[in-house]
Motif scaffolding. Structure first.
Motif, PDB file in Angstrom:
ATOM      1  N   VAL A  93       0.842  -1.202   0.000  1.00  0.00           N
ATOM      2  CA  VAL A  93       0.000   0.000   0.000  1.00  0.00           C
ATOM      3  C   VAL A  93       0.874   1.248   0.000  1.00  0.00           C
ATOM      4  CG1 VAL A  93      -1.630   1.371   1.365  1.00  0.00           C
ATOM      5  CG2 VAL A  93      -1.993  -1.087   1.088  1.00  0.00           C
ATOM      6  N   ALA A  94       1.869   1.286   0.889  1.00  0.00           N
ATOM      7  CA  ALA A  94       2.763   2.445   0.957  1.00  0.00           C
ATOM      8  C   ALA A  94       3.498   2.643  -0.364  1.00  0.00           C
ATOM      9  CB  ALA A  94       3.765   2.273   2.102  1.00  0.00           C
ATOM     10  N   GLY A  95       3.945   1.546  -0.962  1.00  0.00           N
ATOM     11  CA  GLY A  95       4.644   1.643  -2.240  1.00  0.00           C
ATOM     12  C   GLY A  95       3.748   2.134  -3.361  1.00  0.00           C
ATOM     13  N   LEU A  96       2.493   1.749  -3.348  1.00  0.00           N
ATOM     14  CA  LEU A  96       1.562   2.214  -4.380  1.00  0.00           C
ATOM     15  C   LEU A  96       1.198   3.683  -4.183  1.00  0.00           C
ATOM     16  CD1 LEU A  96      -0.750  -0.905  -4.672  1.00  0.00           C
ATOM     17  CD2 LEU A  96       0.725   0.033  -6.464  1.00  0.00           C
ATOM     18  N   VAL A  97       1.060   4.100  -2.921  1.00  0.00           N
ATOM     19  CA  VAL A  97       0.672   5.479  -2.636  1.00  0.00           C
ATOM     20  C   VAL A  97       1.843   6.444  -2.836  1.00  0.00           C
ATOM     21  CG1 VAL A  97      -0.101   7.042  -0.797  1.00  0.00           C
ATOM     22  CG2 VAL A  97      -1.195   4.812  -1.094  1.00  0.00           C
ATOM     23  N   ALA A  98       3.008   6.079  -2.343  1.00  0.00           N
ATOM     24  CA  ALA A  98       4.190   6.959  -2.419  1.00  0.00           C
ATOM     25  C   ALA A  98       5.390   6.136  -2.908  1.00  0.00           C
ATOM     26  CB  ALA A  98       4.469   7.582  -1.056  1.00  0.00           C
ATOM     27  N   PHE A  99       5.348   5.763  -4.168  1.00  0.00           N
ATOM     28  CA  PHE A  99       6.334   4.849  -4.736  1.00  0.00           C
ATOM     29  C   PHE A  99       7.770   5.345  -4.539  1.00  0.00           C
ATOM     30  CE2 PHE A  99       8.873   3.141  -8.228  1.00  0.00           C
ATOM     31  CZ  PHE A  99       8.652   1.785  -8.054  1.00  0.00           C
ATOM     32  N   ASP A 100       8.028   6.593  -4.850  1.00  0.00           N
ATOM     33  CA  ASP A 100       9.403   7.117  -4.784  1.00  0.00           C
ATOM     34  C   ASP A 100       9.976   7.118  -3.373  1.00  0.00           C
ATOM     35  OD1 ASP A 100       9.428   7.511  -7.515  1.00  0.00           O
ATOM     36  OD2 ASP A 100       8.684   9.572  -7.352  1.00  0.00           O
ATOM     37  N   GLN A 101       9.140   7.230  -2.358  1.00  0.00           N
ATOM     38  CA  GLN A 101       9.610   7.264  -0.986  1.00  0.00           C
ATOM     39  C   GLN A 101       9.781   5.872  -0.377  1.00  0.00           C
ATOM     40  OE1 GLN A 101       6.952   9.288  -1.945  1.00  0.00           O
ATOM     41  NE2 GLN A 101       8.251  11.093  -2.148  1.00  0.00           N
ATOM     42  N   PHE A 102       8.997   4.887  -0.808  1.00  0.00           N
ATOM     43  CA  PHE A 102       8.983   3.597  -0.128  1.00  0.00           C
ATOM     44  C   PHE A 102       9.592   2.448  -0.917  1.00  0.00           C
ATOM     45  CE2 PHE A 102       5.631   5.852   2.179  1.00  0.00           C
ATOM     46  CZ  PHE A 102       6.052   5.628   3.468  1.00  0.00           C
ATOM     47  N   ALA A 103       9.606   2.534  -2.222  1.00  0.00           N
ATOM     48  CA  ALA A 103      10.100   1.417  -3.028  1.00  0.00           C
ATOM     49  C   ALA A 103      11.616   1.289  -2.882  1.00  0.00           C
ATOM     50  CB  ALA A 103       9.729   1.625  -4.488  1.00  0.00           C
ATOM     51  N   THR A 104      12.084   0.055  -2.828  1.00  0.00           N
ATOM     52  CA  THR A 104      13.524  -0.187  -2.748  1.00  0.00           C
ATOM     53  C   THR A 104      14.167   0.201  -4.075  1.00  0.00           C
ATOM     54  OG1 THR A 104      13.318  -2.433  -3.623  1.00  0.00           O
ATOM     55  CG2 THR A 104      13.143  -2.170  -1.219  1.00  0.00           C
ATOM     56  N   THR A 105      15.483   0.391  -4.057  1.00  0.00           N
ATOM     57  CA  THR A 105      16.180   0.731  -5.300  1.00  0.00           C
ATOM     58  C   THR A 105      16.043  -0.393  -6.320  1.00  0.00           C
ATOM     59  OG1 THR A 105      18.254  -0.090  -4.362  1.00  0.00           O
ATOM     60  CG2 THR A 105      17.840   2.281  -4.196  1.00  0.00           C
ATOM     61  N   THR A 106      15.994  -1.625  -5.838  1.00  0.00           N
ATOM     62  CA  THR A 106      15.796  -2.757  -6.748  1.00  0.00           C
ATOM     63  C   THR A 106      14.438  -2.654  -7.424  1.00  0.00           C
ATOM     64  OG1 THR A 106      17.164  -4.161  -5.343  1.00  0.00           O
ATOM     65  CG2 THR A 106      15.713  -5.270  -6.899  1.00  0.00           C
ATOM     66  N   LEU A 107      13.406  -2.348  -6.661  1.00  0.00           N
ATOM     67  CA  LEU A 107      12.066  -2.213  -7.214  1.00  0.00           C
ATOM     68  C   LEU A 107      11.990  -1.011  -8.156  1.00  0.00           C
ATOM     69  CD1 LEU A 107       9.423  -3.736  -7.003  1.00  0.00           C
ATOM     70  CD2 LEU A 107       8.774  -2.275  -5.104  1.00  0.00           C
ATOM     71  N   GLN A 108      12.672   0.068  -7.818  1.00  0.00           N
ATOM     72  CA  GLN A 108      12.671   1.249  -8.671  1.00  0.00           C
ATOM     73  C   GLN A 108      13.404   1.007  -9.991  1.00  0.00           C
ATOM     74  OE1 GLN A 108      14.185   4.454  -6.264  1.00  0.00           O
ATOM     75  NE2 GLN A 108      12.290   4.647  -5.112  1.00  0.00           N
ATOM     76  N   ALA A 109      14.271   0.006 -10.022  1.00  0.00           N
ATOM     77  CA  ALA A 109      15.018  -0.300 -11.248  1.00  0.00           C
ATOM     78  C   ALA A 109      14.183  -1.063 -12.270  1.00  0.00           C
ATOM     79  CB  ALA A 109      16.276  -1.097 -10.902  1.00  0.00           C
ATOM     80  N   TYR A 110      13.031  -1.613 -11.873  1.00  0.00           N
ATOM     81  CA  TYR A 110      12.173  -2.314 -12.830  1.00  0.00           C
ATOM     82  C   TYR A 110      11.628  -1.305 -13.836  1.00  0.00           C
ATOM     83  CZ  TYR A 110      11.904  -6.439  -9.764  1.00  0.00           C
ATOM     84  OH  TYR A 110      12.177  -7.530  -9.003  1.00  0.00           O
ATOM     85  N   PRO A 111      11.423  -1.738 -15.060  1.00  0.00           N
ATOM     86  CA  PRO A 111      10.820  -0.823 -16.038  1.00  0.00           C
ATOM     87  C   PRO A 111       9.367  -0.514 -15.663  1.00  0.00           C
ATOM     88  CG  PRO A 111      11.299  -2.979 -17.034  1.00  0.00           C
ATOM     89  CD  PRO A 111      11.785  -3.020 -15.630  1.00  0.00           C
ATOM     90  N   GLU A 112       8.926   0.679 -16.043  1.00  0.00           N
ATOM     91  CA  GLU A 112       7.534   1.065 -15.801  1.00  0.00           C
ATOM     92  C   GLU A 112       6.630   0.177 -16.630  1.00  0.00           C
ATOM     93  OE1 GLU A 112       5.832   3.155 -13.838  1.00  0.00           O
ATOM     94  OE2 GLU A 112       7.656   3.676 -12.785  1.00  0.00           O
ATOM     95  N   PRO A 113       5.516  -0.218 -16.181  1.00  0.00           N
ATOM     96  CA  PRO A 113       4.854  -0.054 -14.896  1.00  0.00           C
ATOM     97  C   PRO A 113       5.037  -1.274 -13.996  1.00  0.00           C
ATOM     98  CG  PRO A 113       3.249  -0.897 -16.438  1.00  0.00           C
ATOM     99  CD  PRO A 113       4.583  -0.803 -17.171  1.00  0.00           C
ATOM    100  N   TRP A 114       6.033  -2.131 -14.276  1.00  0.00           N
ATOM    101  CA  TRP A 114       6.109  -3.452 -13.660  1.00  0.00           C
ATOM    102  C   TRP A 114       6.310  -3.434 -12.150  1.00  0.00           C
ATOM    103  CZ3 TRP A 114       3.660  -6.663 -16.283  1.00  0.00           C
ATOM    104  CH2 TRP A 114       3.627  -6.559 -17.667  1.00  0.00           C
ATOM    105  N   ALA A 115       6.971  -2.439 -11.615  1.00  0.00           N
ATOM    106  CA  ALA A 115       7.124  -2.373 -10.160  1.00  0.00           C
ATOM    107  C   ALA A 115       5.764  -2.139  -9.495  1.00  0.00           C
ATOM    108  CB  ALA A 115       8.099  -1.274  -9.771  1.00  0.00           C
TER     109      ALA A 115
END
Length: 135
Positions: free
Chosen positions: A23-45
């Motif tokens: 939920v936190a990652g969906l609401v505030a992706f840039d603040q909560f997603a790990t760098t590994t998750l942020q490295a996935y291509p959009e919109p897969w993370a």
């Protein structure tokens, strides 16, 4: 023999915590997603977080309704989905980020294995219950 109605507080709290992370990652992706998750291509993370959240909700709904056969089956369905989603993203994390994904990949891998194990326990207990009912 494992009773499908018995739950470990660890299982419930880990599923709840992972769902809240989604939920936190969906609401505030840039603040909560790990760098590994942020490295996935959009919109897969975000797809991962959404699918993981749905499977966590299914699992927790099944746990809350564990006193019914439908509840146990809903929990099993949620766990099968959670196991599949986490296993897929574990492999993708290591393929995408290599050893930088170690912590994230191990966490997802552990969730996938634990979910698959619990699915097997439920299936085994239901199979045993069917045999007893047929006698």
């Amino acid at each position: 023999m494992i009773n499908p109605a018995q739950r470990s507080p660890f299982e419930v709290l880990m599923t709840l915590a992972f769902g809240l992370y989604c939920v936190a990652g969906l609401v505030a992706f840039d603040q909560f997603a790990t760098t590994t998750l942020q490295a996935y291509p959009e919109p897969w993370a975000r797809v991962f977080l959404g699918l993981a959240l749905v499977t966590c909700v299914l699992t927790l709904t099944g746990i809350a309704r564990a006193h019914t056969a439908v509840g146990v089956l809903v929990e099993r369905a949620g766990l099968v989905g959670l196991s599949g989603v986490c296993a897929t993203y574990t492999i993708w994390a290591f393929g995408n980020s290599g050893k930088r994904a170690l912590a994230f990949g191990l966490l997802l891998g552990a969730i996938a294995v634990a979910s698959a194990w619990r699915t097997w326990q439920i299936s085994h207990a239901l199979g045993h219950a069917r045999k007893v009912a047929d006698q």
